[in-house]
Motif scaffolding. Sequence first.
Motif, PDB file in Angstrom:
ATOM      1  N   PRO A  70     -10.967  15.936  44.338  1.00  0.00           N
ATOM      2  CA  PRO A  70      -9.881  15.799  45.301  1.00  0.00           C
ATOM      3  C   PRO A  70      -9.606  14.366  45.751  1.00  0.00           C
ATOM      4  O   PRO A  70      -8.524  14.068  46.238  1.00  0.00           O
ATOM      5  CB  PRO A  70     -10.340  16.652  46.480  1.00  0.00           C
ATOM      6  CG  PRO A  70     -11.827  16.676  46.380  1.00  0.00           C
ATOM      7  CD  PRO A  70     -12.121  16.632  44.909  1.00  0.00           C
ATOM      8  N   VAL A  71     -10.589  13.467  45.573  1.00  0.00           N
ATOM      9  CA  VAL A  71     -10.437  12.100  46.071  1.00  0.00           C
ATOM     10  C   VAL A  71      -9.248  11.419  45.389  1.00  0.00           C
ATOM     11  O   VAL A  71      -9.132  11.412  44.168  1.00  0.00           O
ATOM     12  CB  VAL A  71     -11.733  11.285  45.861  1.00  0.00           C
ATOM     13  CG1 VAL A  71     -11.532   9.824  46.229  1.00  0.00           C
ATOM     14  CG2 VAL A  71     -12.862  11.901  46.668  1.00  0.00           C
ATOM     15  N   GLY A  72      -8.359  10.898  46.222  1.00  0.00           N
ATOM     16  CA  GLY A  72      -7.184  10.206  45.723  1.00  0.00           C
ATOM     17  C   GLY A  72      -5.975  11.101  45.521  1.00  0.00           C
ATOM     18  O   GLY A  72      -4.893  10.607  45.228  1.00  0.00           O
ATOM     19  N   HIS A  73      -6.151  12.396  45.683  1.00  0.00           N
ATOM     20  CA  HIS A  73      -5.047  13.343  45.506  1.00  0.00           C
ATOM     21  C   HIS A  73      -4.486  13.782  46.848  1.00  0.00           C
ATOM     22  O   HIS A  73      -5.211  13.854  47.844  1.00  0.00           O
ATOM     23  CB  HIS A  73      -5.524  14.599  44.756  1.00  0.00           C
ATOM     24  CG  HIS A  73      -5.810  14.368  43.321  1.00  0.00           C
ATOM     25  ND1 HIS A  73      -4.846  14.445  42.340  1.00  0.00           N
ATOM     26  CD2 HIS A  73      -6.949  14.048  42.689  1.00  0.00           C
ATOM     27  CE1 HIS A  73      -5.378  14.192  41.167  1.00  0.00           C
ATOM     28  NE2 HIS A  73      -6.672  13.943  41.353  1.00  0.00           N
ATOM     29  N   THR A  74      -3.207  14.135  46.850  1.00  0.00           N
ATOM     30  CA  THR A  74      -2.623  14.804  48.007  1.00  0.00           C
ATOM     31  C   THR A  74      -3.199  16.210  48.010  1.00  0.00           C
ATOM     32  O   THR A  74      -3.019  16.955  47.047  1.00  0.00           O
ATOM     33  CB  THR A  74      -1.084  14.855  47.904  1.00  0.00           C
ATOM     34  OG1 THR A  74      -0.588  13.525  47.921  1.00  0.00           O
ATOM     35  CG2 THR A  74      -0.480  15.646  49.046  1.00  0.00           C
ATOM     36  N   THR A  75      -3.926  16.541  49.059  1.00  0.00           N
ATOM     37  CA  THR A  75      -4.583  17.851  49.106  1.00  0.00           C
ATOM     38  C   THR A  75      -4.140  18.690  50.293  1.00  0.00           C
ATOM     39  O   THR A  75      -4.690  19.761  50.533  1.00  0.00           O
ATOM     40  CB  THR A  75      -6.114  17.696  49.136  1.00  0.00           C
ATOM     41  OG1 THR A  75      -6.474  16.872  50.241  1.00  0.00           O
ATOM     42  CG2 THR A  75      -6.628  17.095  47.837  1.00  0.00           C
TER      43      THR A  75
END
Length: 123
Positions: A70-75
Amino acid sequence: MKNSILNEKAVDAFIIIAVTLEKWQSPGSAEGNVVLKEHYEWGARLKAENKLILAGPTDYELISTHTINPVGHTTGIIILRAASREEAVRWAEADPFHVHGYRKNTVHSLKITMTDNADTSGK
């Protein structure tokens, strides 16, 4: 000229885009679970104050199956009613995921002009 595609009245709102940061802790961990519960309480306050239009995780099926990190993604995306950008920013910065450094929330204005039905009365 009336446009049949557009809602009769636009809704002014704000969208919070939540991008996951390196400090992210899975809700499966003890710390992550505590912050997730705080995040839900924050969302409940938004809902109770009639600020919340919609909210939810993005790419959940990919994150939950470890298909993507998930790091760096729009979650997460939250759409809310607020009297001003400043109020929307205060709400965004009060999100426990943001406070604990799990996500960076950014606020954008949004004019909702089309919906799946034209009822924008909020009833």
